[in-house]
Enzyme design. Structure first.
Site, PDB file in Angstrom:
ATOM      1  NE  ARG A 248      24.407  16.130 -36.479  1.00  0.00           N
ATOM      2  CZ  ARG A 248      22.706  16.642 -37.054  1.00  0.00           C
ATOM      3  NH1 ARG A 248      23.088  17.528 -37.159  1.00  0.00           N
ATOM      4  NH2 ARG A 248      22.227  15.371 -38.149  1.00  0.00           N
TER       5      ARG A 248
ATOM      6  NE  ARG B 210      14.974  14.524 -43.091  1.00  0.00           N
ATOM      7  CZ  ARG B 210      15.785  15.410 -41.301  1.00  0.00           C
ATOM      8  NH1 ARG B 210      15.512  15.805 -40.472  1.00  0.00           N
ATOM      9  NH2 ARG B 210      17.071  15.668 -41.629  1.00  0.00           N
TER      10      ARG B 210
HETATM   11  P1  AP5 Z   1      18.278  16.948 -38.248  1.00  0.00           P
HETATM   12  O1  AP5 Z   1      19.303  17.302 -37.545  1.00  0.00           O
HETATM   13  O2  AP5 Z   1      17.321  17.311 -39.002  1.00  0.00           O
HETATM   14  O3  AP5 Z   1      19.944  16.818 -39.957  1.00  0.00           O
HETATM   15  P2  AP5 Z   1      19.675  17.027 -41.662  1.00  0.00           P
HETATM   16  O4  AP5 Z   1      18.361  17.340 -41.818  1.00  0.00           O
HETATM   17  O5  AP5 Z   1      20.595  15.781 -41.792  1.00  0.00           O
HETATM   18  O6  AP5 Z   1      20.575  18.405 -41.462  1.00  0.00           O
HETATM   19  P3  AP5 Z   1      21.543  18.907 -40.870  1.00  0.00           P
HETATM   20  O7  AP5 Z   1      21.461  19.636 -39.417  1.00  0.00           O
HETATM   21  O8  AP5 Z   1      22.695  17.884 -40.808  1.00  0.00           O
HETATM   22  O9  AP5 Z   1      21.929  20.080 -41.675  1.00  0.00           O
HETATM   23  P4  AP5 Z   1      20.999  22.174 -41.579  1.00  0.00           P
HETATM   24  O10 AP5 Z   1      20.682  22.514 -43.080  1.00  0.00           O
HETATM   25  O11 AP5 Z   1      21.037  22.774 -40.514  1.00  0.00           O
HETATM   26  O12 AP5 Z   1      22.728  22.846 -41.960  1.00  0.00           O
HETATM   27  P5  AP5 Z   1      23.153  23.264 -40.652  1.00  0.00           P
HETATM   28  O13 AP5 Z   1      22.362  24.985 -40.538  1.00  0.00           O
HETATM   29  O14 AP5 Z   1      23.791  22.700 -39.836  1.00  0.00           O
HETATM   30  O15 AP5 Z   1      18.384  15.232 -38.658  1.00  0.00           O
HETATM   31  C1  AP5 Z   1      19.180  14.493 -38.452  1.00  0.00           C
HETATM   32  C2  AP5 Z   1      19.032  12.926 -38.567  1.00  0.00           C
HETATM   33  O16 AP5 Z   1      17.863  12.736 -37.761  1.00  0.00           O
HETATM   34  C3  AP5 Z   1      18.286  12.603 -39.719  1.00  0.00           C
HETATM   35  O17 AP5 Z   1      19.174  12.291 -40.060  1.00  0.00           O
HETATM   36  C4  AP5 Z   1      17.155  11.111 -39.062  1.00  0.00           C
HETATM   37  O18 AP5 Z   1      17.463  10.184 -38.730  1.00  0.00           O
HETATM   38  C5  AP5 Z   1      16.717  11.887 -37.547  1.00  0.00           C
HETATM   39  N1  AP5 Z   1      15.544  13.053 -38.199  1.00  0.00           N
HETATM   40  C6  AP5 Z   1      15.262  14.367 -37.998  1.00  0.00           C
HETATM   41  N2  AP5 Z   1      13.731  14.673 -37.654  1.00  0.00           N
HETATM   42  C7  AP5 Z   1      13.660  13.790 -38.151  1.00  0.00           C
HETATM   43  C8  AP5 Z   1      12.443  13.572 -39.443  1.00  0.00           C
HETATM   44  N3  AP5 Z   1      11.261  14.726 -39.071  1.00  0.00           N
HETATM   45  N4  AP5 Z   1      11.930  12.518 -39.569  1.00  0.00           N
HETATM   46  C9  AP5 Z   1      12.620  10.976 -39.221  1.00  0.00           C
HETATM   47  N5  AP5 Z   1      13.493  11.307 -39.047  1.00  0.00           N
HETATM   48  C10 AP5 Z   1      14.176  12.312 -38.727  1.00  0.00           C
HETATM   49  O19 AP5 Z   1      24.941  23.705 -41.781  1.00  0.00           O
HETATM   50  C11 AP5 Z   1      25.825  22.616 -42.621  1.00  0.00           C
HETATM   51  C12 AP5 Z   1      27.354  23.585 -41.647  1.00  0.00           C
HETATM   52  O20 AP5 Z   1      27.267  24.527 -43.223  1.00  0.00           O
HETATM   53  C13 AP5 Z   1      27.323  24.576 -40.659  1.00  0.00           C
HETATM   54  O21 AP5 Z   1      28.903  24.026 -40.658  1.00  0.00           O
HETATM   55  C14 AP5 Z   1      27.187  25.919 -40.820  1.00  0.00           C
HETATM   56  O22 AP5 Z   1      28.233  26.080 -40.222  1.00  0.00           O
HETATM   57  C15 AP5 Z   1      27.662  25.871 -42.602  1.00  0.00           C
HETATM   58  N6  AP5 Z   1      26.593  26.469 -42.697  1.00  0.00           N
HETATM   59  C16 AP5 Z   1      25.388  26.566 -43.022  1.00  0.00           C
HETATM   60  N7  AP5 Z   1      25.160  27.639 -43.631  1.00  0.00           N
HETATM   61  C17 AP5 Z   1      26.014  27.914 -44.209  1.00  0.00           C
HETATM   62  C18 AP5 Z   1      26.170  29.228 -45.772  1.00  0.00           C
HETATM   63  N8  AP5 Z   1      25.149  29.939 -46.641  1.00  0.00           N
HETATM   64  N9  AP5 Z   1      27.794  28.962 -45.966  1.00  0.00           N
HETATM   65  C19 AP5 Z   1      28.386  28.743 -45.594  1.00  0.00           C
HETATM   66  N10 AP5 Z   1      28.280  27.649 -45.102  1.00  0.00           N
HETATM   67  C20 AP5 Z   1      27.144  27.510 -44.177  1.00  0.00           C
END
Ligand code: AP5
Length: 213
Positions: free
Chosen positions: A160, A87
């Site tokens: 979450r 990131r």
């Molecule tokens: P993390 O858990 O990595 O969260 P994020 O990057 O914010 O990503 P998300 O998990 O929220 O989203 P995603 O892209 O995985 O989407 P999803 O598939 O769930 O990080 C959380 C926190 O941890 C950070 O803020 C930070 O504090 C810390 N952190 C983590 N890694 C770090 C690092 N490397 N360095 C520093 N800090 C770190 O999909 C979302 C929703 O949309 C779901 O409900 C899904 O069903 C729906 N959906 C998915 N695809 C589609 C589609 N094509 N069409 C319609 N709906 C869809």
């Protein structure tokens, strides 16, 4: 084959990583999931991490690089899917060095392109199975009508703490300031491919499969 799924919060990284695990036997390495495990542990480190995550800020590079290093040594499978890591540019450099140390390389970086306006509804509608972590969405992938997870049959679902509009704004700010420069970084290395993350879940999987095959 080792790949990175790159994109803002809610882009669908976790959803696509879970499909790749099921279909190709790859290993998902999600630093978000690892950090959520750490916060559950109740240790001093876990408490610090919980505050940072709930605000939507990034946890320090040292902590997440350490977590990834441990997993690279412990896990085996048909390649790694890095989900939510790297990131920052420092994390990207560290990943390159770690893979080299283990005699491995990065095969593809897949940027999931989405419109910011779509992310609010994606994030606020998300829930996950409390047992296996399968990702659902109130509208686009609802929990089955019998109330049981389609993957493991679990009946408890969680939302979450950082899945609210205020944290999302900060998570997006962190993404644009610190993570989006990785798009240029991997483009310059010749590793970058982009897919339309606004398409349906299955269409996005198809586009990713084309890149990998
Ligand atoms: P993390 O858990 O990595 O969260 P994020 O990057 O914010 O990503 P998300 O998990 O929220 O989203 P995603 O892209 O995985 O989407 P999803 O598939 O769930 O990080 C959380 C926190 O941890 C950070 O803020 C930070 O504090 C810390 N952190 C983590 N890694 C770090 C690092 N490397 N360095 C520093 N800090 C770190 O999909 C979302 C929703 O949309 C779901 O409900 C899904 O069903 C729906 N959906 C998915 N695809 C589609 C589609 N094509 N069409 C319609 N709906 C869809």
């Amino acid at each position: 084959m080792n790949i990175i799924l790159l994109g803002p919060p809610g882009a669908g990284k976790g959803t696509q990583a879970q499909k790749l695990v099921a279909e190709r036997g790859m290993v998902q390495l999600s630093t978000g999931d690892m950090l959520r495990e750490a916060r559950k542990s109740g240790t001093e480190m876990g408490k610090i991490v919980a505050d940072v995550m709930d605000r939507g800020d990034l946890v320090t590079d040292e902590i997440v690089i350490g977590l990834i290093e441990e997993k690279l040594e412990a896990e085996k499978g048909a390649g790694f899917i890095f989900d939510g890591f790297p990131r920052t540019l420092k994390q990207a450099d560290a990943l390159g060095a770690l893979l080299e140390k283990h005699g491995q390389k990065l095969d593809a970086v897949i940027e999931m392109q989405v419109d910011d306006a779509a992310l609010v509804s994606r994030i606020t509608g998300r829930s996950t199975c409390g047992d296996c972590g399968e990702v659902y969405h109130d509208v686009t992938k609802p929990i089955p009508a019998d109330g049981k997870c389609s993957k493991c049959g679990g009946t408890e679902f969680k939302r979450r703490a950082d899945d609210n509009e205020e944290s999302l704004k900060q998570r997006l700010m962190e993404y644009y300031k610190k993570t989006s420069p990785l798009i240029g970084y991997y483009y310059a290395k010749g590793d970058l491919s982009s897919v339309d993350g606004l398409a349906s879940i299955d269409e996005v999987s198809g586009a990713i499969a084309k890149v990998l095959d």
